[in-house]
Design a protein around this motif. Sequence first.
Motif, PDB file in Angstrom:
ATOM      1  N   ILE A  19       0.785  -1.181  -0.049  1.00  0.00           N
ATOM      2  CA  ILE A  19       0.233   0.050  -0.268  1.00  0.00           C
ATOM      3  C   ILE A  19       0.780   1.201   0.136  1.00  0.00           C
ATOM      4  O   ILE A  19       1.824   1.276   0.724  1.00  0.00           O
ATOM      5  CB  ILE A  19      -0.933   0.059   1.147  1.00  0.00           C
ATOM      6  N   LEU A  20       0.507   2.227  -0.827  1.00  0.00           N
ATOM      7  CA  LEU A  20       1.065   3.350  -0.989  1.00  0.00           C
ATOM      8  C   LEU A  20       0.028   4.768  -0.451  1.00  0.00           C
ATOM      9  O   LEU A  20      -0.875   4.788  -1.273  1.00  0.00           O
ATOM     10  CB  LEU A  20       1.637   3.887  -2.180  1.00  0.00           C
ATOM     11  N   ALA A  21       0.347   5.029   0.877  1.00  0.00           N
ATOM     12  CA  ALA A  21      -0.719   6.009   1.301  1.00  0.00           C
ATOM     13  C   ALA A  21      -0.111   7.364   1.447  1.00  0.00           C
ATOM     14  O   ALA A  21       0.115   7.899   0.323  1.00  0.00           O
ATOM     15  CB  ALA A  21      -1.296   5.572   2.778  1.00  0.00           C
ATOM     16  N   SER A  22       0.304   7.786   2.397  1.00  0.00           N
ATOM     17  CA  SER A  22       1.235   9.114   2.427  1.00  0.00           C
ATOM     18  C   SER A  22       2.673   9.105   1.841  1.00  0.00           C
ATOM     19  O   SER A  22       3.068  10.052   1.350  1.00  0.00           O
ATOM     20  CB  SER A  22       1.279   9.578   3.980  1.00  0.00           C
ATOM     21  N   GLY A  23       3.252   7.628   1.897  1.00  0.00           N
ATOM     22  CA  GLY A  23       4.527   7.695   1.251  1.00  0.00           C
ATOM     23  C   GLY A  23       5.621   7.909   1.970  1.00  0.00           C
ATOM     24  O   GLY A  23       6.769   7.742   1.659  1.00  0.00           O
ATOM     25  N   GLY A  54       0.333  10.125  -2.110  1.00  0.00           N
ATOM     26  CA  GLY A  54       1.728   9.235  -1.843  1.00  0.00           C
ATOM     27  C   GLY A  54       2.368   9.509  -3.122  1.00  0.00           C
ATOM     28  O   GLY A  54       3.746   9.579  -2.730  1.00  0.00           O
ATOM     29  N   ILE A  55       1.933   9.255  -4.055  1.00  0.00           N
ATOM     30  CA  ILE A  55       2.774   9.549  -5.671  1.00  0.00           C
ATOM     31  C   ILE A  55       3.336  10.713  -5.508  1.00  0.00           C
ATOM     32  O   ILE A  55       4.304  10.913  -5.710  1.00  0.00           O
ATOM     33  CB  ILE A  55       1.871   9.010  -6.579  1.00  0.00           C
ATOM     34  N   GLU A  56       2.548  11.775  -5.275  1.00  0.00           N
ATOM     35  CA  GLU A  56       3.101  12.976  -5.506  1.00  0.00           C
ATOM     36  C   GLU A  56       4.089  13.538  -4.141  1.00  0.00           C
ATOM     37  O   GLU A  56       5.246  14.067  -4.525  1.00  0.00           O
ATOM     38  CB  GLU A  56       1.940  14.153  -5.134  1.00  0.00           C
ATOM     39  N   PHE A  59       7.304  11.663  -5.748  1.00  0.00           N
ATOM     40  CA  PHE A  59       7.938  12.298  -6.747  1.00  0.00           C
ATOM     41  C   PHE A  59       8.499  13.809  -6.319  1.00  0.00           C
ATOM     42  O   PHE A  59       9.310  14.256  -7.019  1.00  0.00           O
ATOM     43  CB  PHE A  59       6.950  12.742  -7.813  1.00  0.00           C
ATOM     44  N   GLN A  60       8.052  14.409  -5.394  1.00  0.00           N
ATOM     45  CA  GLN A  60       8.482  15.761  -5.055  1.00  0.00           C
ATOM     46  C   GLN A  60       9.857  15.570  -4.553  1.00  0.00           C
ATOM     47  O   GLN A  60      10.579  16.517  -4.651  1.00  0.00           O
ATOM     48  CB  GLN A  60       7.494  16.628  -3.955  1.00  0.00           C
ATOM     49  N   LYS A  61      10.087  14.660  -3.709  1.00  0.00           N
ATOM     50  CA  LYS A  61      11.366  14.245  -3.122  1.00  0.00           C
ATOM     51  C   LYS A  61      12.249  13.700  -3.853  1.00  0.00           C
ATOM     52  O   LYS A  61      13.450  13.904  -3.917  1.00  0.00           O
ATOM     53  CB  LYS A  61      11.432  13.571  -1.578  1.00  0.00           C
ATOM     54  N   TYR A  62      11.796  12.853  -4.756  1.00  0.00           N
ATOM     55  CA  TYR A  62      12.826  11.923  -5.507  1.00  0.00           C
ATOM     56  C   TYR A  62      11.986  11.744  -6.981  1.00  0.00           C
ATOM     57  O   TYR A  62      11.467  10.652  -7.279  1.00  0.00           O
ATOM     58  CB  TYR A  62      12.820  10.400  -4.843  1.00  0.00           C
ATOM     59  N   PRO A  63      12.201  12.694  -7.857  1.00  0.00           N
ATOM     60  CA  PRO A  63      11.541  12.678  -9.081  1.00  0.00           C
ATOM     61  C   PRO A  63      12.077  11.685 -10.048  1.00  0.00           C
ATOM     62  O   PRO A  63      11.480  11.394 -11.172  1.00  0.00           O
ATOM     63  CB  PRO A  63      11.815  14.133  -9.694  1.00  0.00           C
ATOM     64  N   LYS A  64      13.076  11.075 -10.003  1.00  0.00           N
ATOM     65  CA  LYS A  64      13.563   9.945 -10.739  1.00  0.00           C
ATOM     66  C   LYS A  64      13.317   8.503 -10.337  1.00  0.00           C
ATOM     67  O   LYS A  64      13.559   7.468 -11.090  1.00  0.00           O
ATOM     68  CB  LYS A  64      15.227  10.067 -10.881  1.00  0.00           C
ATOM     69  N   LEU A  76      -6.508  10.032   0.479  1.00  0.00           N
ATOM     70  CA  LEU A  76      -6.323   9.841   2.194  1.00  0.00           C
ATOM     71  C   LEU A  76      -7.556  10.514   2.917  1.00  0.00           C
ATOM     72  O   LEU A  76      -8.214  11.707   2.192  1.00  0.00           O
ATOM     73  CB  LEU A  76      -5.091  10.335   2.637  1.00  0.00           C
ATOM     74  N   ASP A  77      -7.861  10.014   3.956  1.00  0.00           N
ATOM     75  CA  ASP A  77      -8.832  10.512   4.967  1.00  0.00           C
ATOM     76  C   ASP A  77      -8.054  11.340   5.869  1.00  0.00           C
ATOM     77  O   ASP A  77      -6.780  11.591   5.697  1.00  0.00           O
ATOM     78  CB  ASP A  77      -9.650   9.492   5.546  1.00  0.00           C
ATOM     79  N   GLN A  78      -8.735  11.752   6.929  1.00  0.00           N
ATOM     80  CA  GLN A  78      -8.104  12.628   8.010  1.00  0.00           C
ATOM     81  C   GLN A  78      -7.136  11.990   8.657  1.00  0.00           C
ATOM     82  O   GLN A  78      -6.365  12.420   9.351  1.00  0.00           O
ATOM     83  CB  GLN A  78      -9.084  13.230   8.910  1.00  0.00           C
ATOM     84  N   ASN A  79      -7.126  10.579   8.704  1.00  0.00           N
ATOM     85  CA  ASN A  79      -6.123   9.958   9.390  1.00  0.00           C
ATOM     86  C   ASN A  79      -4.944   9.311   8.531  1.00  0.00           C
ATOM     87  O   ASN A  79      -4.259   8.539   8.824  1.00  0.00           O
ATOM     88  CB  ASN A  79      -6.668   8.576  10.134  1.00  0.00           C
ATOM     89  N   LYS A  80      -5.025   9.998   7.329  1.00  0.00           N
ATOM     90  CA  LYS A  80      -4.035   9.420   6.401  1.00  0.00           C
ATOM     91  C   LYS A  80      -4.082   7.833   5.886  1.00  0.00           C
ATOM     92  O   LYS A  80      -3.117   7.088   5.760  1.00  0.00           O
ATOM     93  CB  LYS A  80      -2.549   9.646   6.750  1.00  0.00           C
ATOM     94  N   LEU A  81      -5.379   7.493   5.802  1.00  0.00           N
ATOM     95  CA  LEU A  81      -5.459   6.006   5.275  1.00  0.00           C
ATOM     96  C   LEU A  81      -6.344   6.287   3.976  1.00  0.00           C
ATOM     97  O   LEU A  81      -6.989   7.127   3.604  1.00  0.00           O
ATOM     98  CB  LEU A  81      -6.523   5.459   6.292  1.00  0.00           C
ATOM     99  N   LEU A  82      -5.934   5.222   3.155  1.00  0.00           N
ATOM    100  CA  LEU A  82      -6.568   5.148   1.814  1.00  0.00           C
ATOM    101  C   LEU A  82      -7.999   5.188   1.788  1.00  0.00           C
ATOM    102  O   LEU A  82      -8.809   4.439   2.688  1.00  0.00           O
ATOM    103  CB  LEU A  82      -6.125   4.065   1.074  1.00  0.00           C
TER     104      LEU A  82
END
Length: 96
Positions: A19-23, A54-56, A59-64, A76-82
Motif C-alpha cells: 500500500i502507498l498511502a502518504s508515502g 503518496g505518489i506526489e 515524486f516531490q522528493k525523488y523525481p527520478k 487519504l482521509d483525515q487519518n491518512k488512510l486510503l
Amino acid sequence: DWTSPKDVTKNFVMLLDPILASGSTAIAAIKHLLEVGCKEDQISFVTMIACPEGIENIFQKYPKISIVTSMLDDGLDQNKLLVPGIGEFSDRYFGT
C-alpha cells in the motif's frame, strides 16, 4: 536497523510495499537506498494500491524514482488512510 545486499548499488532495485498511502515509509526506504549508494533512477517502487498524495509526495522528493501500481484509490482521509481502501493490509493478509 536496515540492511542491504553488498552489491545493491550495482543492480536495479524493486522496492515493494503493498500500500502507498502518504508515502512516508517509501520515502524512508528510498532515503536508505540512496545513502548506501543507489541512484534514484535505479529504484522502482512497486505497490498494489496507491493514492495521488503518496505518489506526489515521493515524486516531490525523488523525481527520478519509477512507481508501478495496479490500482489508484481516491485519496487519504483525515487519518491518512486510503479511501476507499481495503482496510489494514496486514490484518487481511494474516487473517487477524
